[in-house]
Design a protein around this motif. Structure first.
Motif, PDB file in Angstrom:
ATOM      1  N   THR A 147       0.849  -1.194   0.000  1.00  0.00           N
ATOM      2  CA  THR A 147       0.000   0.000   0.000  1.00  0.00           C
ATOM      3  C   THR A 147       0.883   1.241   0.000  1.00  0.00           C
ATOM      4  N   THR A 148       0.469   2.243  -0.747  1.00  0.00           N
ATOM      5  CA  THR A 148       1.191   3.515  -0.710  1.00  0.00           C
ATOM      6  C   THR A 148       0.219   4.637  -0.401  1.00  0.00           C
ATOM      7  N   ILE A 149       0.693   5.617   0.351  1.00  0.00           N
ATOM      8  CA  ILE A 149      -0.130   6.778   0.665  1.00  0.00           C
ATOM      9  C   ILE A 149       0.675   8.035   0.385  1.00  0.00           C
ATOM     10  N   CYS A 150       0.076   8.930  -0.366  1.00  0.00           N
ATOM     11  CA  CYS A 150       0.740  10.152  -0.823  1.00  0.00           C
ATOM     12  C   CYS A 150       0.090  11.346  -0.139  1.00  0.00           C
ATOM     13  N   ASP A 151       0.889  12.094   0.595  1.00  0.00           N
ATOM     14  CA  ASP A 151       0.401  13.270   1.324  1.00  0.00           C
ATOM     15  C   ASP A 151       0.833  14.519   0.563  1.00  0.00           C
ATOM     16  N   ILE A 152      -0.120  15.197  -0.042  1.00  0.00           N
ATOM     17  CA  ILE A 152       0.172  16.392  -0.837  1.00  0.00           C
ATOM     18  C   ILE A 152      -0.202  17.620  -0.014  1.00  0.00           C
ATOM     19  N   ALA A 209       0.960  18.738 -12.668  1.00  0.00           N
ATOM     20  CA  ALA A 209       1.946  18.121 -13.556  1.00  0.00           C
ATOM     21  C   ALA A 209       3.245  17.847 -12.818  1.00  0.00           C
ATOM     22  N   SER A 210       3.680  18.802 -12.001  1.00  0.00           N
ATOM     23  CA  SER A 210       4.914  18.644 -11.237  1.00  0.00           C
ATOM     24  C   SER A 210       4.792  17.513 -10.220  1.00  0.00           C
ATOM     25  N   ILE A 211       3.666  17.479  -9.514  1.00  0.00           N
ATOM     26  CA  ILE A 211       3.427  16.426  -8.533  1.00  0.00           C
ATOM     27  C   ILE A 211       3.338  15.067  -9.219  1.00  0.00           C
ATOM     28  N   GLY A 212       2.628  15.032 -10.340  1.00  0.00           N
ATOM     29  CA  GLY A 212       2.484  13.788 -11.076  1.00  0.00           C
ATOM     30  C   GLY A 212       3.815  13.249 -11.574  1.00  0.00           C
ATOM     31  N   ASP A 213       4.704  14.132 -12.029  1.00  0.00           N
ATOM     32  CA  ASP A 213       6.031  13.710 -12.491  1.00  0.00           C
ATOM     33  C   ASP A 213       6.822  13.074 -11.351  1.00  0.00           C
ATOM     34  N   PHE A 214       6.747  13.690 -10.169  1.00  0.00           N
ATOM     35  CA  PHE A 214       7.451  13.131  -9.010  1.00  0.00           C
ATOM     36  C   PHE A 214       6.903  11.749  -8.658  1.00  0.00           C
ATOM     37  N   LEU A 215       5.576  11.624  -8.612  1.00  0.00           N
ATOM     38  CA  LEU A 215       4.968  10.349  -8.252  1.00  0.00           C
ATOM     39  C   LEU A 215       5.320   9.266  -9.269  1.00  0.00           C
ATOM     40  N   GLU A 216       5.331   9.642 -10.528  1.00  0.00           N
ATOM     41  CA  GLU A 216       5.645   8.662 -11.568  1.00  0.00           C
ATOM     42  C   GLU A 216       7.086   8.179 -11.458  1.00  0.00           C
ATOM     43  N   LYS A 246      -7.816  16.613  -6.994  1.00  0.00           N
ATOM     44  CA  LYS A 246      -8.373  15.257  -6.951  1.00  0.00           C
ATOM     45  C   LYS A 246      -8.623  14.701  -8.339  1.00  0.00           C
ATOM     46  N   ASN A 247      -9.258  15.478  -9.199  1.00  0.00           N
ATOM     47  CA  ASN A 247      -9.596  14.981 -10.532  1.00  0.00           C
ATOM     48  C   ASN A 247      -8.350  14.615 -11.330  1.00  0.00           C
ATOM     49  N   GLU A 248      -7.333  15.454 -11.249  1.00  0.00           N
ATOM     50  CA  GLU A 248      -6.089  15.192 -11.983  1.00  0.00           C
ATOM     51  C   GLU A 248      -5.391  13.935 -11.456  1.00  0.00           C
ATOM     52  N   LEU A 249      -5.405  13.756 -10.129  1.00  0.00           N
ATOM     53  CA  LEU A 249      -4.771  12.579  -9.532  1.00  0.00           C
ATOM     54  C   LEU A 249      -5.472  11.301  -9.980  1.00  0.00           C
ATOM     55  N   LEU A 250      -6.804  11.333  -9.990  1.00  0.00           N
ATOM     56  CA  LEU A 250      -7.555  10.133 -10.342  1.00  0.00           C
ATOM     57  C   LEU A 250      -7.536   9.871 -11.843  1.00  0.00           C
ATOM     58  N   GLN A 251      -7.280  10.885 -12.632  1.00  0.00           N
ATOM     59  CA  GLN A 251      -7.087  10.649 -14.065  1.00  0.00           C
ATOM     60  C   GLN A 251      -5.780   9.900 -14.302  1.00  0.00           C
ATOM     61  N   ARG A 252      -4.760  10.265 -13.546  1.00  0.00           N
ATOM     62  CA  ARG A 252      -3.454   9.615 -13.697  1.00  0.00           C
ATOM     63  C   ARG A 252      -3.458   8.222 -13.063  1.00  0.00           C
ATOM     64  N   PRO A 304      -6.411   6.043 -11.870  1.00  0.00           N
ATOM     65  CA  PRO A 304      -7.865   5.856 -11.715  1.00  0.00           C
ATOM     66  C   PRO A 304      -8.263   4.831 -10.664  1.00  0.00           C
ATOM     67  N   PHE A 305      -7.349   3.966 -10.259  1.00  0.00           N
ATOM     68  CA  PHE A 305      -7.640   2.948  -9.247  1.00  0.00           C
ATOM     69  C   PHE A 305      -7.348   3.462  -7.836  1.00  0.00           C
ATOM     70  N   ALA A 306      -6.830   4.671  -7.711  1.00  0.00           N
ATOM     71  CA  ALA A 306      -6.464   5.233  -6.408  1.00  0.00           C
ATOM     72  C   ALA A 306      -7.697   5.769  -5.675  1.00  0.00           C
ATOM     73  N   GLN A 307      -7.498   6.139  -4.425  1.00  0.00           N
ATOM     74  CA  GLN A 307      -8.578   6.675  -3.594  1.00  0.00           C
ATOM     75  C   GLN A 307      -8.079   7.899  -2.845  1.00  0.00           C
ATOM     76  N   VAL A 308      -8.844   8.979  -2.890  1.00  0.00           N
ATOM     77  CA  VAL A 308      -8.576  10.137  -2.046  1.00  0.00           C
ATOM     78  C   VAL A 308      -9.329   9.915  -0.738  1.00  0.00           C
ATOM     79  N   LEU A 309      -8.609   9.928   0.376  1.00  0.00           N
ATOM     80  CA  LEU A 309      -9.234   9.639   1.662  1.00  0.00           C
ATOM     81  C   LEU A 309     -10.344  10.645   1.974  1.00  0.00           C
ATOM     82  N   PRO A 310     -11.379  10.213   2.690  1.00  0.00           N
ATOM     83  CA  PRO A 310     -12.436  11.151   3.102  1.00  0.00           C
ATOM     84  C   PRO A 310     -11.841  12.303   3.916  1.00  0.00           C
ATOM     85  N   ASN A 311     -12.325  13.496   3.638  1.00  0.00           N
ATOM     86  CA  ASN A 311     -11.850  14.699   4.331  1.00  0.00           C
ATOM     87  C   ASN A 311     -10.327  14.703   4.406  1.00  0.00           C
ATOM     88  N   PRO A 312      -9.641  14.743   3.247  1.00  0.00           N
ATOM     89  CA  PRO A 312      -8.179  14.604   3.224  1.00  0.00           C
ATOM     90  C   PRO A 312      -7.435  15.686   3.995  1.00  0.00           C
TER      91      PRO A 312
END
Length: 204
Positions: free
Chosen positions: A28-33, A117-124, A147-153, A155-163
């Motif tokens: 499991t991985t969890i990303c704190d932005i 885009a910057s965050i996505g590059d780091f995660l990738e 949220k929308n951009e993260l789930l587009q990249r 799509p199987f991920a989950q944004v925790l409730p009340n992040p």
């Protein structure tokens, strides 16, 4: 801080484990932005997986800085980072200046796209396509903004409730597990936009 988000999913308010054992054993991985940073914690069987754990400064600050530049160039006004952050989080960001009250939604969306885009590059770079994880979770106030951009990249991920409060909640739940007899436990998550705190009480 992402450890707090991890515990918010792992434990309930009484500090009891609420996920299946198979999930606990799964990678499991969890990303704190956050505003200044982007931190990633990966775990399997309650052990940290170092090759998928790391952090950098690709936070939402990039969006604030982009918005500050755009507003300065377009309207000749210099925003503070706090002001920029407030516009990024506003449902309808209305900017007041000599030219009147202006809906700057297009500028906000453009700035968030730059940060995303910057965050996505780091995660990738750190996580690849993420397919190796049974669960991929996002927490932190920045996750709510993109949220929308993260789930587009991913799509199987989950944004925790009340992040925004998930890290503080998870730390409070862990504190309840560590100190079951305490009448009150508090989870604290300091950040740029504010100091988040969650209190759990045993009292009726």
């Amino acid at each position: 801080q992402p450890g707090g988000g991890y515990f918010s999913r792992l434990l309930d308010d009484e500090g009891k484990v609420i996920i299946p054992v198979s999930d606990l054993k799964a990678l499991t991985t969890i990303c704190d932005i956050g505003f200044h940073t982007n931190d990633v914690l990966s775990a399997q069987g309650a052990e940290i997986v170092g090759r998928h754990t790391g952090g950098n400064t690709a936070g939402i600050r990039r969006a604030a800085e982009q918005l500050i530049r755009d507003i300065k160039e377009k309207y000749g006004v210099t925003l503070s980072r706090h002001q920029a952050d407030e516009y990024l989080r506003a449902k309808t960001p209305i900017f007041s200046c000599a030219q009147g009250d202006i809906d700057i939604t297009p500028l906000v969306n453009q700035a968030l796209s730059v940060a995303s885009a910057s965050i996505g590059d780091f995660l990738e770079t750190l996580l690849g396509n993420g397919q190796q994880f049974r669960h991929m979770l996002f927490t932190g106030g920045g996750s709510a903004l993109i949220k929308n951009e993260l789930l587009q990249r991913y799509p199987f991920a989950q944004v925790l409730p009340n992040p925004v409060f998930a890290n503080a909640l998870g730390l409070a739940r862990y504190a309840r597990r560590a100190f079951p007899d305490a009448s009150h436990v508090i989870g604290l998550d300091p950040g740029f936009g504010g100091f988040k705190a969650v209190l759990l009480s045993n009292e009726e």
